[in-house]
Design an enzyme around this catalytic site. Sequence first.
Site, PDB file in Angstrom:
ATOM      1  N   SER A  76     -15.179  -7.611 -15.792  1.00  0.00           N
ATOM      2  CA  SER A  76     -15.774  -7.010 -17.301  1.00  0.00           C
ATOM      3  C   SER A  76     -16.691  -7.775 -18.250  1.00  0.00           C
ATOM      4  O   SER A  76     -17.143  -7.153 -19.032  1.00  0.00           O
ATOM      5  CB  SER A  76     -14.318  -6.658 -18.394  1.00  0.00           C
ATOM      6  OG  SER A  76     -14.078  -7.945 -18.767  1.00  0.00           O
ATOM      7  N   LYS A 119     -19.794 -11.617 -25.689  1.00  0.00           N
ATOM      8  CA  LYS A 119     -18.950 -11.004 -25.364  1.00  0.00           C
ATOM      9  C   LYS A 119     -18.183  -9.853 -26.691  1.00  0.00           C
ATOM     10  O   LYS A 119     -17.453 -10.467 -28.053  1.00  0.00           O
ATOM     11  CB  LYS A 119     -17.903 -11.077 -24.034  1.00  0.00           C
ATOM     12  CG  LYS A 119     -17.101 -10.016 -23.404  1.00  0.00           C
ATOM     13  CD  LYS A 119     -15.792 -10.379 -22.374  1.00  0.00           C
ATOM     14  CE  LYS A 119     -15.446  -9.399 -21.857  1.00  0.00           C
ATOM     15  NZ  LYS A 119     -14.617  -9.909 -20.662  1.00  0.00           N
ATOM     16  N   SER A 141     -12.588 -11.401 -14.123  1.00  0.00           N
ATOM     17  CA  SER A 141     -13.848 -10.546 -14.900  1.00  0.00           C
ATOM     18  C   SER A 141     -14.576 -11.687 -15.805  1.00  0.00           C
ATOM     19  O   SER A 141     -15.886 -11.352 -16.155  1.00  0.00           O
ATOM     20  CB  SER A 141     -13.047 -10.400 -16.522  1.00  0.00           C
ATOM     21  OG  SER A 141     -12.537  -8.857 -16.604  1.00  0.00           O
TER      22      SER A 141
END
Length: 491
Positions: A158, A78, A182
């Site tokens: 997210s 990420k 998330s």
Amino acid sequence: MTDLTSMTIAEAKAGLANKSFTSLELTDAHLAAIEAARSLNAFILETPDQARAMARAIDAKIAKGEGGPLAGIPLGIKDLFATKDVRTTACSKILGNFVPPYESTVTSQLWRDGAVMLGKLNNDEFAMGSSNETSCFGPVVNPWRREGSNTTLVPGGSSGGSASAVAALLCMGATATDTGGSIRQPAAFTATVGVKPTYGRCSRWGIVAFASSLDQAGPIARTTRDAAILMHSMAGHDPKDTTSVDRAVPDYEAAIGKSVKGMKIGIPKEYRLDGMPAEIEKLWSEGAAWLKAAGAELVDVSLPHTKYALPAYYIVAPAEASSNLARYDGVRYGLRVPGRSIGELYENTRAEGFGDEVRRRVMIGTYVLSAGYYDAYYLRAQKVRTLIKKDFEECFAKGVSAILTPATPSAAFGVGEKGGADPVEMYLNDIFTVTVNMAGLPGIAVPAGKDAQGLPLGLQLIGRPFDEETLFSLGEVVEQAAGRFTPPRWW
């Protein structure tokens, strides 16, 4: 070679150990898959040269019998995790082409254990979002589609890039972060397994901060076992992070397949929302029945302060974000938009560098921390947070081993369908997940079924502090009962 991408981490580890294929072959298969799936926009930076170099080095180690627990396993990272000499932007224009001279603790532990980095994954800007539509690199596309429809769906946020890439077989697992859901919400939207560990279990050092008292790193993987394998490498004490807890990391994989007989599973009545879709209610009942069939005991529990969790979260998180994001000023690194004074430089840089959602949250956060409003909002939200934590503590004190809830109030929705006119509509997606962050507890989302349109739905299990092992045992029961789902390939 494409079948190499459909293996689990556990299967790939066995194949590498048996010399059925090399890490370089495994890495090349995934790099080809990434290239063929650029329409999903899951990867925002591919690092093929570095991946192949890492794979070759690991192959040499494996040949000598020196490979670590993740030797040769290709992962996606990420874009919130600092990666040394590899661009890290938190998917925000304000970080520009920032290239960190250091490595985050979590990723350094993955490389220590032999994992291979395929590239950086898309996420909501500064992890602020529930759909992965706020990234400056554009929205991520969910590899799942409604039956008979070509509508582009969100993968959740997210950590949407992480979930989408794992579901589409572009990487064997991915790092992710969870501030209010998330990890778990995108996992539920993509039929992947997402683990939000106990606060302090994984180091936050080198991860771009959103809300420091809520953020926690964790894995997204294809199976519960794979998530346990990744978690073992990601967890651990870090003296560089004062919120990191100094306690031994258990063998999470050993919890897979352990009996859940006699465990008390709490079913919280407050999670039965008005207007909750019938299929979510049905999924929840099915999940409870599977655990009961495995020998667990179901008990009704009450978490009375749940209804205040979402409003309290949307005070605490933006308050901490407004403080954390003050460092992005155009002076030291990242984007700089000149002005006639230092104040104007700050204003111009932040106005151009931050997206709408980040600006909105920074403004809310600055407001609730301002003189005259601090007591009315921020202080009260922190008091509510303490009451939410107490609710869970009282449940666990009565012998409850874990709590079963839905992971999301619906299946994945279309890009642009929610939050356009009313941001609160988007915030409501976090309704089942924020309590876990507010209380600092571990949570896991496991695929458990599909809705009427063929889209995946997930169940969430919430555990006692530092008892992720119980969640892995229970998650495996749900996974075995529900089976595994893979999206039909269309990209």
